[in-house]
Design a protein around this motif. Structure first.
Motif, short mmCIF file in Angstrom:
data_model
loop_
_atom_site.label_atom_id
_atom_site.label_comp_id
_atom_site.label_asym_id
_atom_site.label_seq_id
_atom_site.Cartn_x
_atom_site.Cartn_y
_atom_site.Cartn_z
N MET A 299 0.79 -1.30 -0.05
CA MET A 299 -0.02 -0.12 -0.05
C MET A 299 0.95 1.39 -0.18
O MET A 299 0.63 2.10 -0.84
CB MET A 299 -0.99 -0.05 1.28
N ASN A 300 1.92 1.27 0.88
CA ASN A 300 2.67 2.37 0.92
C ASN A 300 3.53 2.62 -0.38
O ASN A 300 3.44 3.89 -0.84
CB ASN A 300 3.82 2.04 2.00
N ILE A 301 3.97 1.69 -0.89
CA ILE A 301 4.69 2.15 -2.17
C ILE A 301 3.85 2.34 -3.31
O ILE A 301 4.17 3.18 -4.35
CB ILE A 301 5.49 0.77 -2.49
N MET A 302 2.64 1.70 -3.47
CA MET A 302 1.51 2.08 -4.56
C MET A 302 1.16 3.65 -4.37
O MET A 302 1.07 4.37 -5.52
CB MET A 302 0.36 0.90 -4.52
N LEU A 303 0.97 4.04 -3.20
CA LEU A 303 0.58 5.42 -2.74
C LEU A 303 1.68 6.13 -3.40
O LEU A 303 1.36 7.37 -3.82
CB LEU A 303 0.33 5.85 -1.13
N VAL A 304 2.80 5.90 -2.99
CA VAL A 304 3.96 6.88 -3.70
C VAL A 304 4.16 6.74 -5.01
O VAL A 304 4.35 7.71 -5.69
CB VAL A 304 5.47 6.12 -2.85
N SER A 305 3.77 5.63 -5.65
CA SER A 305 3.74 5.39 -7.14
C SER A 305 2.58 6.33 -7.70
O SER A 305 2.78 7.02 -8.76
CB SER A 305 3.37 3.97 -7.52
N VAL A 306 1.58 6.35 -6.98
CA VAL A 306 0.37 7.23 -7.42
C VAL A 306 0.87 8.79 -7.60
O VAL A 306 0.54 9.46 -8.53
CB VAL A 306 -1.13 6.91 -6.64
N THR A 307 1.37 9.12 -6.44
CA THR A 307 1.88 10.54 -6.34
C THR A 307 2.78 10.89 -7.48
O THR A 307 2.86 11.67 -8.11
CB THR A 307 2.40 10.86 -4.95
N GLU A 308 3.82 9.80 -7.78
CA GLU A 308 5.02 9.94 -8.61
C GLU A 308 4.24 10.15 -10.03
O GLU A 308 4.90 10.92 -10.92
CB GLU A 308 5.90 8.87 -8.62
N ARG A 309 3.33 9.24 -10.51
CA ARG A 309 2.72 9.34 -11.78
C ARG A 309 1.39 10.04 -12.13
O ARG A 309 0.53 9.67 -12.78
CB ARG A 309 2.81 7.74 -11.96
N THR A 310 1.21 11.21 -11.08
CA THR A 310 0.08 11.98 -11.28
C THR A 310 -0.07 12.44 -12.53
O THR A 310 -1.12 12.48 -12.93
CB THR A 310 -0.01 13.01 -10.28
N ARG A 311 1.15 13.01 -13.24
CA ARG A 311 0.90 13.78 -14.77
C ARG A 311 0.38 12.58 -15.53
O ARG A 311 -0.16 12.66 -16.65
CB ARG A 311 2.16 14.23 -14.86
N GLU A 312 1.15 11.43 -15.32
CA GLU A 312 0.97 10.16 -16.42
C GLU A 312 -0.58 9.85 -16.26
O GLU A 312 -1.15 9.81 -17.23
CB GLU A 312 1.93 9.02 -16.00
N ILE A 313 -1.04 9.69 -15.12
CA ILE A 313 -2.60 9.39 -15.03
C ILE A 313 -3.26 10.41 -15.42
O ILE A 313 -4.49 10.13 -16.45
CB ILE A 313 -2.86 9.35 -13.57
N GLY A 314 -3.00 11.71 -15.43
CA GLY A 314 -3.81 12.79 -15.99
C GLY A 314 -3.86 12.79 -17.47
O GLY A 314 -4.94 12.73 -18.56
N ILE A 315 -2.55 12.37 -18.15
CA ILE A 315 -2.47 12.28 -19.65
C ILE A 315 -3.44 11.24 -20.25
O ILE A 315 -3.94 11.29 -21.28
CB ILE A 315 -1.11 12.16 -20.14
#
Length: 405
Positions: A299-315
């Motif tokens: 969970m911890n690492i996936m939350l970090v991954s979501v934060t890091e890839r916010t722009r990718e998710i937006g695109i």
């Protein structure tokens, strides 16, 4: 889309190899610990079961009660002298459903052959001992009823005694000394190994019951009587009948305490199975805690991954990716981590159980049920702890995600 999401998840893990490995570590340790602990617990359970079964099937063991010393001080259990040869004969004659009965006495003696000596248990018993206690003859023969009636000085050795006194040579036909008295060796028992309590069942010398009573110990009473009944179905009935018969023979008034004990080994096995089963479950439960810790790591690492890839998710959302697409992508990443960790943990758990078993001399039973359960829990933990980060990613507003720096 499913296969594409799996490829994207694998690419994400490859891009952050060290972080992915550290995330998997909790799952790997949890799965391997569960499998190792459960395997060792099942091995212990199996050893206890086989050890009790090796004492004999459908077995009742009758021992004297505790003697009452002057001043109303109770002595150790089995210290009374209430059991006699006549009791054993009465049980064989009057109780139905009995297959074999073997009265016995025992004490420790120094056994000597030439310049070799070995201190061991010398047990006096009858010809039915082999059947009652599931022993077999490896060489020579067992003593017969004629040896008992004539108080013959003959002996049958366990494998441990034979090896320490004679090495690789055959002891059959040789003469040993027990308490300075000569005994001719007529047979050697097949090996039975250790009992569940760690006692060497091959460290024993058997002699005729009357020989042990009159020539060695100088007693007329018995130390115990082993009774094998025809089947487990009549075990409780035989136990009750023996208790009633011995109370009558010993003239015990109503309400008086028994001066003997009748133990049911089937009940003992059931108790030991329950105990070892609880121990196995406890060990598995303790090990499973690390699986939960591993899930928190995911969970911890996936939350970090979501934060890091916010722009990718937006695109991706701007290009038409739906809520389900984003949710699936991050869930699959979490599951890939847990599945990879689970498979690695299975290999390490099986190897760990075999290594501990080899070095410590413990039994280890590899259970496919435990393997599948541990793997299933690891996958479930990946889904459970990956769901919140995946949902958080899927709910991101594409406009805000594209503005994110």
């Amino acid at each position: 889309m499913l296969w594409e999401s799996i490829l994207i998840a694998l690419e994400g893990l490859k891009a952050n190899k060290l972080r992915s490995l550290l995330t998997m570590l909790g799952i790997i340790i949890g799965v391997s610990a569960v499998i190792t602990m459960v395997s060792l617990g099942l091995g212990m359970q199996q050893k206890v079961q086989s050890s009790i079964a090796s004492l004999g099937s459908s077995l009742l063991v009758i021992t004297p009660g505790a003697a009452q010393a002057p001043g109303s001080v109770r002595m150790a259990s089995g210290s009374n002298i209430t059991l006699t040869n006549q009791d054993a004969k009465a049980i064989a004659r009057e109780i139905g459903g009995i297959r074999y009965i073997a009265p016995s006495v025992a004490d420790s003696y120094q056994v000597v052959f030439g310049n070799q000596n070995w201190k061991t248990k010398v047990q006096g018993t009858t010809g039915e001992f082999l059947a009652v206690r599931s022993y077999k003859i490896a060489a020579g023969k067992f003593f017969a009823s004629g040896d008992e009636s004539t108080r013959a000085r003959v002996a049958v050795l366990g494998q441990t005694v034979a090896a320490n006194l004679f090495g690789s040579a055959s002891p059959v036909g040789k003469t040993i000394r027990i308490a300075q008295a000569p005994f001719r060796v007529i047979g050697v028992l097949a090996s039975k190994g250790q009992s569940s309590m760690g006692q060497d069942q091959d460290d024993i010398v058997l002699v005729p019951l009357t020989t042990a009573q009159e020539r060695l110990l100088g007693i007329t009473y018995l130390h115990n009587i082993s009774v094998q009944v025809e089947s487990d179905k009549v075990l409780d009935k035989a136990q009750a009948a023996i208790t009633t018969l011995l109370r009558t023979r010993h003239r015990l008034p109503a309400g008086a305490e028994d001066d003997f004990t009748v133990r049911n080994l089937a009940a003992l096995m059931s108790t030991m199975q329950e105990t070892t089963g609880n121990i196995t479950a406890f060990l598995g439960g303790i090990a499973a805690i690390s699986l939960v810790v591993g899930g928190i790591g995911i969970m911890n690492i996936m939350l970090v991954s979501v934060t890091e890839r916010t722009r990718e998710i937006g695109i991706r959302k701007a290009l038409g990716a739906t809520f389900a697409n984003i949710l699936m992508q991050f869930l699959i990443e979490a599951v890939v981590i847990s599945v990879s960790g689970g498979l690695t943990g299975i290999l390490l758990g099986v190897a760990g159980a075999k290594v501990v078993s080899g070095f410590a001399g413990w039994n280890a039973v590899i259970s496919w049920g435990a393997i599948m359960a541990a793997f299933g829990v690891s996958v479930s933990i990946g889904l459970f702890f990956g769901l919140y980060p995946a949902r958080k990613a899927a709910l991101l507003d594409p406009i805000e995600a594209l503005r994110y720096e």
